[in-house]
Design a protein around this motif. Sequence first.
Motif, PDB file in Angstrom:
ATOM      1  N   THR A 122       0.815  -1.207   0.000  1.00 12.63           N
ATOM      2  CA  THR A 122       0.000   0.000   0.000  1.00 12.63           C
ATOM      3  C   THR A 122       0.852   1.261   0.000  1.00 12.63           C
ATOM      4  O   THR A 122       1.608   1.504   0.937  1.00 12.63           O
ATOM      5  N   GLY A 123       0.704   2.029  -1.073  1.00 13.83           N
ATOM      6  CA  GLY A 123       1.427   3.290  -1.179  1.00 13.83           C
ATOM      7  C   GLY A 123       0.461   4.446  -1.402  1.00 13.83           C
ATOM      8  O   GLY A 123      -0.752   4.231  -1.470  1.00 13.83           O
ATOM      9  N   TYR A 124       1.015   5.640  -1.496  1.00 14.47           N
ATOM     10  CA  TYR A 124       0.179   6.839  -1.644  1.00 14.47           C
ATOM     11  C   TYR A 124       0.661   7.696  -2.803  1.00 14.47           C
ATOM     12  O   TYR A 124       1.812   7.628  -3.203  1.00 14.47           O
ATOM     13  N   TYR A 125      -0.250   8.500  -3.325  1.00 13.90           N
ATOM     14  CA  TYR A 125       0.135   9.405  -4.410  1.00 13.90           C
ATOM     15  C   TYR A 125      -0.505  10.767  -4.225  1.00 13.90           C
ATOM     16  O   TYR A 125      -1.514  10.900  -3.538  1.00 13.90           O
ATOM     17  N   ARG A 126       0.153  11.756  -4.830  1.00 16.56           N
ATOM     18  CA  ARG A 126      -0.468  13.087  -4.899  1.00 16.56           C
ATOM     19  C   ARG A 126      -0.801  13.345  -6.358  1.00 16.56           C
ATOM     20  O   ARG A 126      -1.727  12.766  -6.883  1.00 16.56           O
ATOM     21  N   LYS A 127       0.036  14.174  -7.027  1.00 17.87           N
ATOM     22  CA  LYS A 127      -0.291  14.454  -8.428  1.00 17.87           C
ATOM     23  C   LYS A 127       0.044  13.278  -9.327  1.00 17.87           C
ATOM     24  O   LYS A 127      -0.675  12.966 -10.261  1.00 17.87           O
ATOM     25  N   SER A 128       1.192  12.653  -8.997  1.00 18.93           N
ATOM     26  CA  SER A 128       1.584  11.517  -9.825  1.00 18.93           C
ATOM     27  C   SER A 128       1.948  10.326  -8.945  1.00 18.93           C
ATOM     28  O   SER A 128       2.332  10.488  -7.784  1.00 18.93           O
ATOM     29  N   ILE A 129       1.806   9.165  -9.521  1.00 16.65           N
ATOM     30  CA  ILE A 129       2.174   7.932  -8.814  1.00 16.65           C
ATOM     31  C   ILE A 129       3.647   7.680  -9.114  1.00 16.65           C
ATOM     32  O   ILE A 129       4.025   7.473 -10.272  1.00 16.65           O
ATOM     33  N   ARG A 130       4.465   7.751  -8.076  1.00 16.13           N
ATOM     34  CA  ARG A 130       5.903   7.614  -8.276  1.00 16.13           C
ATOM     35  C   ARG A 130       6.294   6.135  -8.218  1.00 16.13           C
ATOM     36  O   ARG A 130       6.926   5.668  -7.274  1.00 16.13           O
ATOM     37  N   LEU A 131       5.919   5.433  -9.275  1.00 17.78           N
ATOM     38  CA  LEU A 131       6.134   3.989  -9.314  1.00 17.78           C
ATOM     39  C   LEU A 131       7.623   3.622  -9.317  1.00 17.78           C
ATOM     40  O   LEU A 131       8.026   2.621  -8.719  1.00 17.78           O
ATOM     41  N   GLY A 132       8.435   4.437  -9.961  1.00 22.34           N
ATOM     42  CA  GLY A 132       9.879   4.155 -10.046  1.00 22.34           C
ATOM     43  C   GLY A 132      10.548   4.095  -8.683  1.00 22.34           C
ATOM     44  O   GLY A 132      11.407   3.245  -8.441  1.00 22.34           O
ATOM     45  N   ASP A 133      10.140   4.981  -7.773  1.00 24.74           N
ATOM     46  CA  ASP A 133      10.719   4.986  -6.418  1.00 24.74           C
ATOM     47  C   ASP A 133      10.437   3.663  -5.713  1.00 24.74           C
ATOM     48  O   ASP A 133      11.295   3.111  -5.024  1.00 24.74           O
ATOM     49  N   TYR A 134       9.231   3.188  -5.907  1.00 22.00           N
ATOM     50  CA  TYR A 134       8.818   1.911  -5.306  1.00 22.00           C
ATOM     51  C   TYR A 134       9.621   0.750  -5.909  1.00 22.00           C
ATOM     52  O   TYR A 134      10.154  -0.092  -5.181  1.00 22.00           O
ATOM     53  N   ILE A 135       9.730   0.727  -7.236  1.00 27.27           N
ATOM     54  CA  ILE A 135      10.477  -0.343  -7.904  1.00 27.27           C
ATOM     55  C   ILE A 135      11.931  -0.347  -7.418  1.00 27.27           C
ATOM     56  O   ILE A 135      12.495  -1.399  -7.116  1.00 27.27           O
ATOM     57  N   ALA A 136      12.519   0.848  -7.297  1.00 30.46           N
ATOM     58  CA  ALA A 136      13.913   0.951  -6.853  1.00 30.46           C
ATOM     59  C   ALA A 136      14.092   0.348  -5.459  1.00 30.46           C
ATOM     60  O   ALA A 136      15.006  -0.460  -5.236  1.00 30.46           O
ATOM     61  N   SER A 137      13.204   0.694  -4.516  1.00 32.38           N
ATOM     62  CA  SER A 137      13.393   0.171  -3.164  1.00 32.38           C
ATOM     63  C   SER A 137      13.128  -1.329  -3.102  1.00 32.38           C
ATOM     64  O   SER A 137      13.824  -2.056  -2.386  1.00 32.38           O
ATOM     65  N   GLU A 138      12.187  -1.825  -3.891  1.00 38.90           N
ATOM     66  CA  GLU A 138      11.920  -3.270  -3.906  1.00 38.90           C
ATOM     67  C   GLU A 138      13.085  -4.041  -4.542  1.00 38.90           C
ATOM     68  O   GLU A 138      13.390  -5.149  -4.129  1.00 38.90           O
ATOM     69  N   LEU A 139      13.720  -3.440  -5.545  1.00 37.00           N
ATOM     70  CA  LEU A 139      14.875  -4.088  -6.175  1.00 37.00           C
ATOM     71  C   LEU A 139      16.014  -4.271  -5.171  1.00 37.00           C
ATOM     72  O   LEU A 139      16.664  -5.311  -5.132  1.00 37.00           O
ATOM     73  N   VAL A 140      16.224  -3.259  -4.345  1.00 32.82           N
ATOM     74  CA  VAL A 140      17.285  -3.339  -3.340  1.00 32.82           C
ATOM     75  C   VAL A 140      16.926  -4.375  -2.277  1.00 32.82           C
ATOM     76  O   VAL A 140      17.760  -5.196  -1.893  1.00 32.82           O
ATOM     77  N   LEU A 141      15.665  -4.368  -1.841  1.00 30.17           N
ATOM     78  CA  LEU A 141      15.224  -5.322  -0.816  1.00 30.17           C
ATOM     79  C   LEU A 141      15.320  -6.764  -1.303  1.00 30.17           C
ATOM     80  O   LEU A 141      15.517  -7.678  -0.505  1.00 30.17           O
TER      81      LEU A 141
END
Length: 187
Positions: free
Chosen positions: A116-135
């Motif tokens: 579960t994530g949150y968005y304002r004007k845009s959904i910052r999907l790349g930030d999520y993908i980056a952190s999941e890749l590291v995890l």
Amino acid sequence: MEKLKRIEDIQINPEVIGEAGMENDVLALPEALDEVFRNKDLRVKEPFAIHYVVQREKDSQDVHVSVDVSGEIETFCVRCLETMTHSVDLHLETDYMPASPEMSKNLEEERVSSETGYYRKSIRLGDYIASELVLALPLRFICDERCKGLCPGCGANLNKEECRCEKKPVDPRLHALAELKEKIRKE
Ligand SMILES: [Zn+2]
Ligand SMILES: [Zn+2]
């Protein structure tokens, strides 16, 4: 196909998601992955393929995203130190909900779970993908579960060669003595 130099450039404007949802394929260039991993022992030579599907829930602001990421990382095995390839094959599912005004600017930090994530004007999907890749990276890279590693005594790669510790080194003086004995015996 779009080639990205920065993974955080994967952003979605929720207003353009229609009834049918949307789907996209992008390539993240090696330099984008270097920026994500920030580890000189991990080398990416070919772009990572990223496929994502976005769907808006009916009569709701909630957005569901599923992502598939695949690529290869070149590194070395911590046991035998040989070069190895680690395959990344990640499937992610997450929901995005509109952020509340009191949430911080960095919405990725506001996540309570990877689902579960949150968005304002845009959904910052790349930030999520980056952190999941590291995890998703293993703590230690091992070429094979059965890797025997290096002998701490002689340094032999035990996957490829026999340990040399057993064989006692030949003392050159003993060798000379043996030759001398042989010579005397012949005389
Ligand atoms: Zn190994
Ligand atoms: Zn040895």
